[in-house]
Design a protein around this motif. Structure first.
Motif, short mmCIF file in Angstrom:
data_model
loop_
_atom_site.label_atom_id
_atom_site.label_comp_id
_atom_site.label_asym_id
_atom_site.label_seq_id
_atom_site.Cartn_x
_atom_site.Cartn_y
_atom_site.Cartn_z
N LEU A 24 0.82 -1.21 0.00
CA LEU A 24 0.00 0.00 0.00
C LEU A 24 0.86 1.26 0.00
O LEU A 24 0.58 2.22 -0.74
CB LEU A 24 -0.92 0.00 1.23
N ILE A 25 1.89 1.28 0.83
CA ILE A 25 2.74 2.46 0.92
C ILE A 25 3.47 2.71 -0.39
O ILE A 25 3.50 3.84 -0.90
CB ILE A 25 3.74 2.31 2.08
N LEU A 26 4.05 1.65 -0.95
CA LEU A 26 4.76 1.80 -2.23
C LEU A 26 3.81 2.24 -3.34
O LEU A 26 4.11 3.15 -4.11
CB LEU A 26 5.43 0.48 -2.60
N GLY A 27 2.65 1.59 -3.40
CA GLY A 27 1.69 1.93 -4.44
C GLY A 27 1.15 3.34 -4.30
O GLY A 27 1.04 4.08 -5.29
N LEU A 28 0.84 3.74 -3.06
CA LEU A 28 0.26 5.05 -2.83
C LEU A 28 1.25 6.16 -3.16
O LEU A 28 0.90 7.13 -3.86
CB LEU A 28 -0.20 5.16 -1.38
N PHE A 29 2.48 6.03 -2.71
CA PHE A 29 3.44 7.11 -2.96
C PHE A 29 3.94 7.10 -4.40
O PHE A 29 4.36 8.14 -4.92
CB PHE A 29 4.59 7.04 -1.95
N TYR A 30 3.89 5.94 -5.04
CA TYR A 30 4.17 5.94 -6.48
C TYR A 30 3.09 6.72 -7.22
O TYR A 30 3.38 7.52 -8.12
CB TYR A 30 4.23 4.51 -7.01
N ALA A 31 1.84 6.48 -6.85
CA ALA A 31 0.74 7.22 -7.48
C ALA A 31 0.83 8.71 -7.19
O ALA A 31 0.50 9.54 -8.05
CB ALA A 31 -0.59 6.66 -6.98
N MET A 32 1.29 9.06 -5.98
CA MET A 32 1.41 10.47 -5.61
C MET A 32 2.50 11.19 -6.41
O MET A 32 2.38 12.38 -6.69
CB MET A 32 1.70 10.59 -4.12
N SER A 33 3.56 10.46 -6.75
CA SER A 33 4.70 11.10 -7.40
C SER A 33 4.75 10.86 -8.91
O SER A 33 5.56 11.47 -9.61
CB SER A 33 6.00 10.58 -6.78
N ARG A 34 3.89 10.00 -9.44
CA ARG A 34 3.96 9.60 -10.85
C ARG A 34 3.74 10.79 -11.78
O ARG A 34 4.39 10.90 -12.82
CB ARG A 34 2.93 8.51 -11.14
N ARG A 35 2.85 11.67 -11.41
CA ARG A 35 2.57 12.84 -12.24
C ARG A 35 2.88 14.11 -11.45
O ARG A 35 2.05 15.02 -11.35
CB ARG A 35 1.12 12.83 -12.70
N ALA A 36 4.09 14.17 -10.93
CA ALA A 36 4.48 15.33 -10.12
C ALA A 36 4.47 16.60 -10.97
O ALA A 36 4.89 16.60 -12.13
CB ALA A 36 5.86 15.11 -9.54
N ALA A 37 3.96 17.66 -10.38
CA ALA A 37 3.87 18.93 -11.08
C ALA A 37 4.27 20.05 -10.13
O ALA A 37 4.30 19.88 -8.91
CB ALA A 37 2.45 19.16 -11.59
N VAL A 38 4.60 21.20 -10.72
CA VAL A 38 4.97 22.36 -9.90
C VAL A 38 3.81 22.76 -9.01
O VAL A 38 3.97 23.08 -7.83
CB VAL A 38 5.41 23.53 -10.80
#
Length: 265
Positions: free
Chosen positions: A46-60
């Motif tokens: 869950l932690i890996l998946g969630l933070f991957y999703a949070m950072s996958r489309r990082a924007a300013v």
């Protein structure tokens, strides 16, 4: 009432379930894996998946998901790591502190998630493993910086103190800083999660018994509903404790690391 009498009543199907340590002994679900084991593995996924999703489309300009991830990361980075270890050395320890915080937090909060409802950290083996990891890290970085004997001196001889009093202080400091710390880390987390979950079981099973089996019925229903409401209130308090325990163990890890690499004890 004696334990024997209590066992007889429970065997006869009378009286409420009495919560105890046996409620934490769960049967394997499959292939020898128990519920806490599965939850621990699930937490990592869950932690890996969630933070991957949070950072996958990082924007300013972050979206809601990215903002939430950055908020948690900044909390660990700035409020724990930098403030405790110091601005010069903190950055290299942020990943492990972030991992400890999120891992403990998720496994604690399992205790209030419907259907799961079991805090993994209420099983002593998991807090012990985390405490040993912290112990290895802070001793390892301390030895790397000061050398083995230099680190022992750093941890056992308080700065500015000399003379015969060191005969008493050195063993005490060694026992406190080297031996006791992993035990206190593990026991603090385990005992809090164990007691909180036991309390929730007490109110839940008490409410169920009072509503379904207590006579007079009106009194039983009234007391049962009250017990259920108190249980809900306790669960909210327990959520605060779950967060605080994740924060405290991460903060202590940062403090121990900062102490290990400091120039003076």
């Amino acid at each position: 009432m004696s334990l024997i009498a209590t066992s007889v009543i429970r065997a006869a199907g009378e009286g409420p379930h009495i919560p105890g340590p046996l409620d934490f002994e769960l049967d394997p679900l499959f292939a020898g894996a128990t519920k806490p084991m599965i939850l621990v593995v699930l937490s990592a996924v869950l932690i890996l998946g969630l933070f991957y999703a949070m950072s996958r489309r990082a924007a300013v300009v972050p979206g809601r998901l990215q903002f939430a991830g950055e908020y948690v990361y900044d909390f660990v980075r700035n409020s724990i790591a930098r403030d405790t270890i110091g601005a010069h050395d903190f950055q290299r320890f942020v990943p492990i502190l972030f991992a400890i915080f999120t891992f403990v937090l998720v496994n604690n909060f399992y205790g209030v998630i419907p259907l799961l409802q079991f805090p993994s950290m209420s099983r002593i083996g998991f807090p012990i493993a985390i405490a040993l990891v912290i112990w290895l890290i802070y001793n390892g970085v301390g030895i790397a910086k000061h050398g083995f004997f230099g680190y022992l001196k750093h941890q056992t001889v308080p700065g500015g103190i000399s003379g015969p009093i060191l005969i008493a202080l050195v063993p005490l400091e060694f026992f406190s800083n080297i031996i006791v710390r992993p035990f206190t880390l593990a026991l603090r987390l385990f005992a809090t999660m164990f007691a909180g979950h036991l309390l929730l079981i007490l109110f839940a099973t008490g409410a169920e018994y009072l509503i379904s089996s207590y006579d007079p019925k009106a009194l039983g229903i009234t007391a049962g509903v009250l017990s259920f409401v108190i249980g809900i209130a306790v669960s909210f308090l327990d959520m605060l404790v779950m967060f605080l325990q994740a924060y405290v163990i991460t903060l202590l890890a940062a403090m121990y690391i900062g102490s290990a690499i400091a120039e003076e004890h």
